[in-house]
Design a protein around this motif. Structure first.
Motif, PDB file in Angstrom:
ATOM      1  N   TYR A  78       3.998   5.864   6.845  1.00  0.00           N
ATOM      2  CA  TYR A  78       4.085   5.391   5.623  1.00  0.00           C
ATOM      3  C   TYR A  78       3.608   3.873   5.088  1.00  0.00           C
ATOM      4  O   TYR A  78       3.413   3.610   4.041  1.00  0.00           O
ATOM      5  CB  TYR A  78       5.632   5.438   5.284  1.00  0.00           C
ATOM      6  CG  TYR A  78       5.989   6.749   5.252  1.00  0.00           C
ATOM      7  CD1 TYR A  78       5.891   7.918   4.243  1.00  0.00           C
ATOM      8  CD2 TYR A  78       6.813   7.370   6.438  1.00  0.00           C
ATOM      9  CE1 TYR A  78       6.312   9.103   4.291  1.00  0.00           C
ATOM     10  CE2 TYR A  78       7.394   8.680   6.592  1.00  0.00           C
ATOM     11  CZ  TYR A  78       7.149   9.631   5.338  1.00  0.00           C
ATOM     12  OH  TYR A  78       7.534  10.973   5.642  1.00  0.00           O
ATOM     13  N   TYR A  79       3.966   3.221   6.175  1.00  0.00           N
ATOM     14  CA  TYR A  79       3.268   1.607   5.830  1.00  0.00           C
ATOM     15  C   TYR A  79       2.858   1.011   7.223  1.00  0.00           C
ATOM     16  O   TYR A  79       3.173   1.556   8.320  1.00  0.00           O
ATOM     17  CB  TYR A  79       4.415   0.865   5.280  1.00  0.00           C
ATOM     18  CG  TYR A  79       5.692   0.763   5.854  1.00  0.00           C
ATOM     19  CD1 TYR A  79       6.260  -0.006   6.999  1.00  0.00           C
ATOM     20  CD2 TYR A  79       6.739   1.943   5.634  1.00  0.00           C
ATOM     21  CE1 TYR A  79       7.399   0.155   7.487  1.00  0.00           C
ATOM     22  CE2 TYR A  79       8.100   1.880   6.152  1.00  0.00           C
ATOM     23  CZ  TYR A  79       8.233   1.044   7.104  1.00  0.00           C
ATOM     24  OH  TYR A  79       9.417   1.156   7.839  1.00  0.00           O
ATOM     25  N   PRO A 217       5.657  -5.777   6.301  1.00  0.00           N
ATOM     26  CA  PRO A 217       4.971  -4.579   5.832  1.00  0.00           C
ATOM     27  C   PRO A 217       3.873  -4.797   4.872  1.00  0.00           C
ATOM     28  O   PRO A 217       4.040  -5.388   3.917  1.00  0.00           O
ATOM     29  CB  PRO A 217       6.066  -3.641   5.285  1.00  0.00           C
ATOM     30  CG  PRO A 217       7.469  -4.625   5.215  1.00  0.00           C
ATOM     31  CD  PRO A 217       7.112  -5.845   5.606  1.00  0.00           C
ATOM     32  N   THR A 223       6.748  -1.397  -0.284  1.00  0.00           N
ATOM     33  CA  THR A 223       6.026  -0.192   0.608  1.00  0.00           C
ATOM     34  C   THR A 223       7.092   0.647   1.212  1.00  0.00           C
ATOM     35  O   THR A 223       6.839   1.768   1.589  1.00  0.00           O
ATOM     36  CB  THR A 223       4.762  -0.630   1.505  1.00  0.00           C
ATOM     37  OG1 THR A 223       5.287  -1.427   2.532  1.00  0.00           O
ATOM     38  CG2 THR A 223       3.793  -1.464   0.761  1.00  0.00           C
TER      39      THR A 223
END
Length: 488
Positions: A78-79, A217, A223
């Motif tokens: 996801y990040y 991040p 995020t």
């Protein structure tokens, strides 16, 4: 078994709980009063600049990994994380600063250069901190805060003395350098209490600092919120913004029967609140509240904050991504937060410049600056005071870092006590929740499950395990597991 639940709020704890509940087969609807998700971890964008409004430190990466692993995922799905080097920098006076490296060997060397023999003491201190970290993460912080017996096992019994000593005593036992002392006492600020009121056991935050490092991040802390929302949606969670919960409706048998949202009643008999705990109880009739106003008023709350989001028309020099300004008296500032609440005379403050690491947060050749002054919750908040303190900290910032920056300000936006109240319904406008003092630890914190209303639960920084982003993720998991247990 009831399999539909409404969650109030969309901060880290609420998002965490929503994922666990949806995975278990619940129909989950998240109601957020503001127009964007994330609770205190929202974003502010202006003229090509991007700021995290709230949390800005990414510590304890293992907790994030454990959360995503529970769903067969990784944070990297996801990040992207970058480990900061230095993790942060601390100013003690004009042209006097220390940088905390990402490598532990370099940290030992820094300590030894500052105070002969301190590296040996630091190693002993960090060995204890790591052991406490392992105990906390494995045995304590995932407990629901229901019983004192949760704290009792062979490992914790051996550490009982650390709950009756303090971080301050432990740090100052062997370290004499005021600079090194400030660095070692600083992480408990994340726990929202003074070092002399924080149990020595919480030195595990020093391991989180030196041992696990400080991360960023890409794109900012938001995020992480976006990643959690994406995961939640993939599990079937429904999100509704601009939904202000005005009342929790109950029947004469003390069962939840519905919510009043934007003036309309929604029928439900299962609610989890990730909103401010005190505020949530004000949505109930007085007879249904567990804790009185006197109870809340007597509790030790973590600070509020005066925040500035500043766009500069040039790159800022002589600073790191995270920069702390400890050139004034820590104890005097703490006294003006906890003991004699008032605007601080000579405040410590913190600044971060994400655009040093992350080029997406400011236009080329410019800098995004985030400044934070810890304040006592509940104090007077006016535009005039905010402006006065902006100039107070910027004057010091210019002197300490040997540069002129005020004339390079393109814009600034402030956020303070009144905003914490209006945006998040935060008790007395606190920023971090309830402090982790000895008498506000584990089972001594407000309960996740309401003792008066059936099927009403709480999650977040006012309940277990406490303040901070990683604890919020854990709180969501604990709350969901308690719901599973009680809904069988």
């Amino acid at each position: 078994m009831n399999k539909k639940i409404y969650i109030i709020g969309s901060g880290f704890s609420a998002l965490s709980a929503s994922c666990y509940l949806a995975k278990a087969g619940y129909e989950v609807i998240v109601l957020e009063k503001n127009d964007s998700l994330g609770g205190r971890a929202r974003q502010y964008k202006k003229d090509g600049f991007t700021f995290d409004i709230g949390p800005s430190w990414y510590w304890m990466p293992d907790v994030f990994e454990r959360f995503f692993a529970d769903f067969g995922k990784k944070p990297s799905d996801y990040y992207t994380l970058d480990k900061l080097n230095p993790g942060y920098e601390v100013y003690f006076g004009e042209n006097s600063s220390l940088k905390i490296a990402s490598d532990l060997k370099e940290i030992y060397q820094l300590f030894e250069e500052e105070e002969t023999g301190s590296a040996k003491h630091l190693k002993t201190f960090l060995d204890s901190a790591k052991s406490n970290y392992d105990t906390a993460i494995k045995d304590l912080v995932y407990q629901p805060g229901v019983s004192p017996l949760e704290l009792v096992n062979t490992t914790t019994v051996a550490r009982v003395s650390q709950f009756f000593s303090t971080i301050r005593k432990q740090v100052r036992k062997n370290i004499k350098s005021e600079k090194l002392i400030k660095i070692l006492e600083f992480p408990v600020l994340f726990l929202g209490a003074k070092p002399n009121n924080t149990p020595a056991f919480y030195n595990f935050m020093n391991y989180a600092d030196f041992g696990l490092g400080t991360w960023h991040p890409r794109g900012g802390m938001y995020t992480v919120i976006e990643g959690m929302v994406s995961l939640a949606k993939s599990l079937g969670v429904t999100f509704k913004t601009n939904c202000n919960v005005e009342k929790i409706i109950t029947d004469t048998s003390k069962n939840v029967t519905g919510l009043l949202v934007n003036g309309k009643e929604i029928k439900t008999n299962l609610v989890l609140s990730g909103a401010d705990y005190h505020h949530t109880e004000t949505l109930l009739d007085k007879s249904a509240r567990q804790y009185s106003e006197t109870y809340w008023d007597k509790k030790t709350f973590a600070p509020s904050s005066l925040l500035f989001y500043v766009g500069f028309d040039k790159k800022i020099e002589n600073v790191s991504h995270h920069t702390l300004f400890f050139d004034t008296d820590f104890d005097a500032h703490a006294k003006e937060i906890y003991d004699e609440p008032q605007w601080p005379t000579d405040p410590l403050f913190y600044a971060n410049f994400t655009s040093i690491t992350d080029k997406t947060s400011a236009p080329a050749g410019k800098e995004a600056g985030f400044f934070l002054v810890p304040l006592a919750p509940g104090i007077e908040d006016t535009e005039a005071l905010r402006e006065a303190y902006f100039h107070k900290i910027m004057d010091r910032f210019e002197a300490l870092t040997n540069q002129k920056v005020k004339k390079h300000v393109l814009f600034k936006k402030s956020f303070c006590v009144n905003d914490f109240k209006s945006e998040y319904n935060s008790y007395k406008g606190n920023a971090y929740g309830m402090a982790n003092t000895l008498l506000q630890t584990a089972f001594l914190r407000p309960k996740i499950k309401s003792s008066k209303i059936k099927n009403l639960y709480f999650t977040g920084q006012l309940t277990v395990p406490g303040p901070g982003v990683p604890p919020a993720l854990i709180s969501g998991k604990i709350a969901s597991e308690l719901i599973f247990k009680n809904q069988l």
